[in-house]
Design an enzyme around this catalytic site. Sequence first.
Site, PDB file in Angstrom:
ATOM      1  N   LYS A  43      55.632  13.052 -41.355  1.00 24.14           N
ATOM      2  CA  LYS A  43      55.567  14.472 -40.981  1.00 24.14           C
ATOM      3  C   LYS A  43      54.686  14.651 -39.741  1.00 24.14           C
ATOM      4  O   LYS A  43      54.143  13.677 -39.233  1.00 24.14           O
ATOM      5  CB  LYS A  43      55.047  15.297 -42.157  1.00 24.14           C
ATOM      6  CG  LYS A  43      55.635  14.919 -43.506  1.00 24.14           C
ATOM      7  CD  LYS A  43      57.150  15.072 -43.617  1.00 24.14           C
ATOM      8  CE  LYS A  43      57.558  14.692 -45.022  1.00 24.14           C
ATOM      9  NZ  LYS A  43      58.890  14.538 -45.374  1.00 24.14           N
TER      10      LYS A  43
HETATM   11  C1  LIG Z   1      58.894  14.435 -47.134  1.00 24.23           C
HETATM   12  C2  LIG Z   1      59.547  15.452 -47.950  1.00 24.23           C
HETATM   13  C3  LIG Z   1      59.155  15.694 -49.274  1.00 24.23           C
HETATM   14  C4  LIG Z   1      58.177  14.844 -50.011  1.00 24.23           C
HETATM   15  O1  LIG Z   1      56.913  14.820 -49.443  1.00 24.23           O
HETATM   16  P1  LIG Z   1      55.816  13.795 -50.033  1.00 24.23           P
HETATM   17  O2  LIG Z   1      54.534  14.295 -49.436  1.00 24.23           O
HETATM   18  O3  LIG Z   1      56.198  12.450 -49.542  1.00 24.23           O
HETATM   19  O4  LIG Z   1      55.847  13.904 -51.503  1.00 24.23           O
HETATM   20  C5  LIG Z   1      59.770  16.735 -49.959  1.00 24.23           C
HETATM   21  N1  LIG Z   1      60.709  17.495 -49.376  1.00 24.23           N
HETATM   22  C6  LIG Z   1      61.116  17.286 -48.110  1.00 24.23           C
HETATM   23  C7  LIG Z   1      62.150  18.181 -47.511  1.00 24.23           C
HETATM   24  C8  LIG Z   1      60.554  16.248 -47.363  1.00 24.23           C
HETATM   25  O5  LIG Z   1      60.987  16.025 -46.120  1.00 24.23           O
END
Ligand SMILES: *Cc1c(COP(=O)(O)O)cnc(C)c1O
Length: 381
Positions: free
Chosen positions: A183
């Site tokens: 992210k």
């Molecule tokens: C990355 C992501 C998640 C999960 O995030 P984590 O912090 O890895 O648990 C959930 N939903 C979406 C749309 C994502 O891109």
Amino acid sequence: MTETRIIQISQPLTGEEEWQALKAPLESGWLTQGPQVSAFEQRFAEKHGVDQALATTSCTTALHLILAALKIGPGDEVIVPAFTWVATANVVLYCGATPILVDICPLTFNLAPEKLAEKISARTKAIVPVHLFGLCADMDNIHNIAGDIPLIEDAACAAGSLYQGRSAGSLGLAAAFSFHPRKTITTGEGGMVTTKNASLAQRMNQLRNHGASISEEQRHQGPRPYLLPEFNLLGYNYRMTDLQAAVGRVQLEKLDGFLAERRIWAQWYREELKDIPWLVLPTVPDGYSHSWQAFVCQVDEHKVSLSRNQIMAQLQEKGISTRPGTHAIHLLGLYRDKYNLKPEDFPGAWDADRYSMAIPLHNRMTEADYAHVVSCLKAIR
Ligand SMILES: *Cc1c(COP(=O)(O)O)cnc(C)c1O
């Protein structure tokens, strides 16, 4: 020997400031949720236009915490888009509830409001629009159709994204963000819940810490050492560490700069790549400010001699990492078998699964990297 440099699909950018920030918690001896987490939460809330933010171990646990606090359980239904990271649907199963899939809009990759009404039933307890790749879902239209049903934003990719001038994270009853290294800002693993609802926040705060009625900090600093919390709820340990929050605080101050740079390069890609006939570029409707967590195109296989997968393999040989945008939930074995789903049940999600292709865009790329990606894409026929 020549060494081909790989342009990664995504890489976090951290530096001396994050390194230095770790000293305070390490020297203080307070490593789990404490003053760093509080400061991180407060700043995150401010930046996203909400009163309350609660740091968690991931976006997945943040989403679970929200659904648990809403007392969603067996017999309940929660609506999620059919094209998203698997965690969005998995958290519904964690609660013993049923995920109900809705197809996506093929242009934005986000939940299609016009497909929503037919999926709402008397059992629908929440709707989880996803702001996929950093583009907000069409929250106003979703809200109009949803009526009183709470909207929970999956804002995993959307730190700093805007919708009609309002921040992701402030658009529904509650929202969940991710600080996974894929992210825009990262704490290694980590997540954040935002909400404007004080009683929901209070309940989530308790559930995050084993259901304890008072926090560790209150307990350690209080005058009554014999006092243990009461545990009247089944809670979890979803606490972020102060080490992660110390890094997160630095990353958060860099967010605006990261996004500004991503927006410049996304615009450059859109200009440079617009004449490639087989490459469908990402759409940004008016009134949306995209954060470009990922730059996700689609391959129009009718207009090129190669398949999407062949193109991805060719780019890999030239040192360019690409990925499918994400996956269609109904094609994953768990969901396909559990609910007897067919690919054609969600045509938009199926197409996105087959034809989407994220190309590298992140804050460690150089001008030369971007130029290399563009020239390799242009060379494909
Ligand atoms: C990355 C992501 C998640 C999960 O995030 P984590 O912090 O890895 O648990 C959930 N939903 C979406 C749309 C994502 O891109």
